[in-house]
Scaffold this motif. Structure first.
Motif, short mmCIF file in Angstrom:
data_model
loop_
_atom_site.label_atom_id
_atom_site.label_comp_id
_atom_site.label_asym_id
_atom_site.label_seq_id
_atom_site.Cartn_x
_atom_site.Cartn_y
_atom_site.Cartn_z
N GLU A 147 4.35 68.26 -56.82
CA GLU A 147 3.53 68.47 -55.63
C GLU A 147 4.01 67.55 -54.52
N SER A 148 3.96 68.02 -53.28
CA SER A 148 4.41 67.20 -52.16
C SER A 148 3.26 66.89 -51.21
N PHE A 149 3.37 65.74 -50.53
CA PHE A 149 2.31 65.26 -49.66
C PHE A 149 2.90 64.74 -48.35
N PRO A 150 2.09 64.70 -47.29
CA PRO A 150 2.57 64.22 -45.99
C PRO A 150 2.80 62.72 -45.98
N ASP A 178 -4.53 54.35 -48.26
CA ASP A 178 -5.09 55.63 -47.83
C ASP A 178 -6.54 55.63 -48.30
N ARG A 209 7.39 63.69 -52.57
CA ARG A 209 7.22 64.58 -53.72
C ARG A 209 7.01 63.73 -54.98
N ARG A 260 8.48 65.00 -46.46
CA ARG A 260 7.37 64.90 -47.40
C ARG A 260 7.68 63.92 -48.53
N HIS A 312 -6.16 61.62 -46.74
CA HIS A 312 -5.53 62.88 -47.13
C HIS A 312 -6.48 63.78 -47.92
N THR A 313 -7.19 63.20 -48.86
CA THR A 313 -8.11 63.97 -49.70
C THR A 313 -9.46 63.27 -49.76
N THR A 371 -0.68 60.25 -43.88
CA THR A 371 -2.05 60.14 -44.39
C THR A 371 -2.12 59.74 -45.85
N THR A 372 -1.01 59.32 -46.42
CA THR A 372 -0.97 58.92 -47.82
C THR A 372 -0.41 57.51 -47.95
N SER A 422 -2.55 64.19 -59.85
CA SER A 422 -1.80 65.17 -59.05
C SER A 422 -0.71 65.79 -59.91
#
Length: 248
Positions: free
Chosen positions: A136-139, A194, A117, A115, A198-199, A142-143, A132
């Protein structure tokens, strides 16, 4: 004198081999066996076993039961945290310049295992902005920061990490060929992007910074998708300018 020189050369060789083993472990997300380490660093298994034992005694690696139970240990994690703090201090002026130039929020993330972070952020001046939480962590796939980080690895390692993440999300449609082509373009200089992957409603551009010793960090600029198309050219120019200035 020859004996002293030979002893010094032997010490340097051991340090180099230990460093190679630590780098190999740092590139693995699931741990490695002695045999796998020996294959990656091209050393006899018996040599690897001796160095691994010494590294474990100092807390630089940990050994768990199982076929792939050798991983980086707590002392390495402590060093990584100290490095992250130093990186934040060094990159914050650059992040402020990007934010002042674009008016947008700028994020700093570090690659940790599978991930990304977030470890620092400069909030933009726009009334409608994306924010954010630190920590917080993200993949990766997709980012913008995750794709930028993937592009710091060679094709084999990047593919492995992508497939591992795909397997963690079996209910999601994946395009491995398309993503690998995107990663290759990033590797040759294109900014990572992205566009709401992701969002929903949030798009981003970014680039990665590989630090000596194996640390991978990424600076990204997340923007509400409603103004991304209008600001994409401006963001691209700013990020490419500051990336060039940092790496020059």
């Amino acid at each position: 004198m020859d004996d002293q020189k030979d002893h010094k050369n032997q010490g340097i060789k051991v340090i180099t081999r230990a460093a190679d083993i630590l780098k190999a472990l740092g590139q693995s997300t699931a741990g490695l066996s002695l045999g796998q380490i020996a294959s990656r660093v091209e050393l006899p298994r018996s040599t690897v076993q001796r160095i691994v034992a010494a590294l474990e005694s100092e807390g630089f690696i940990s050994i768990e039961k199982g076929n792939a139970g050798i991983r980086l240990g707590p002392e390495i994690q402590s060093l990584a945290q100290a490095r992250s703090s130093a990186i934040r201090d060094r990159l914050r002026p650059l992040m402020k310049k990007i934010s002042e130039t674009t008016g947008e929020t700028v994020d700093l993330a570090v690659l940790e295992g599978k991930r990304m972070r977030f470890i620092d952020q400069v909030i933009g001046s726009q009334r409608l902005r994306t924010v954010s939480s630190i920590g917080e962590s993200f993949p990766l796939t997709t980012t913008a920061n995750g794709k930028a980080a993937l592009a710091t690895f060679d094709q084999t390692e990047a593919t492995k990490r992508i497939i591992e993440e795909f397997e963690d999300r079996p209910d999601t449609k994946h395009d491995l060929t398309g993503l690998l082509a995107e990663i290759e373009a990033i590797r040759t200089g294109t900014l990572a992007r992205d566009e709401g992957e992701h969002t929903d409603g949030v798009s981003a551009l970014g680039f990665a910074i590989s630090e000596p010793g194996g640390g991978v960090y990424a600076i990204s600029v997340p923007v509400p998708t409603s103004r991304f198309a209008r600001k994409e050219s401006e963001l691209t120019t700013a990020l490419e300018k500051f990336r060039s200035g940092y790496t020059a």
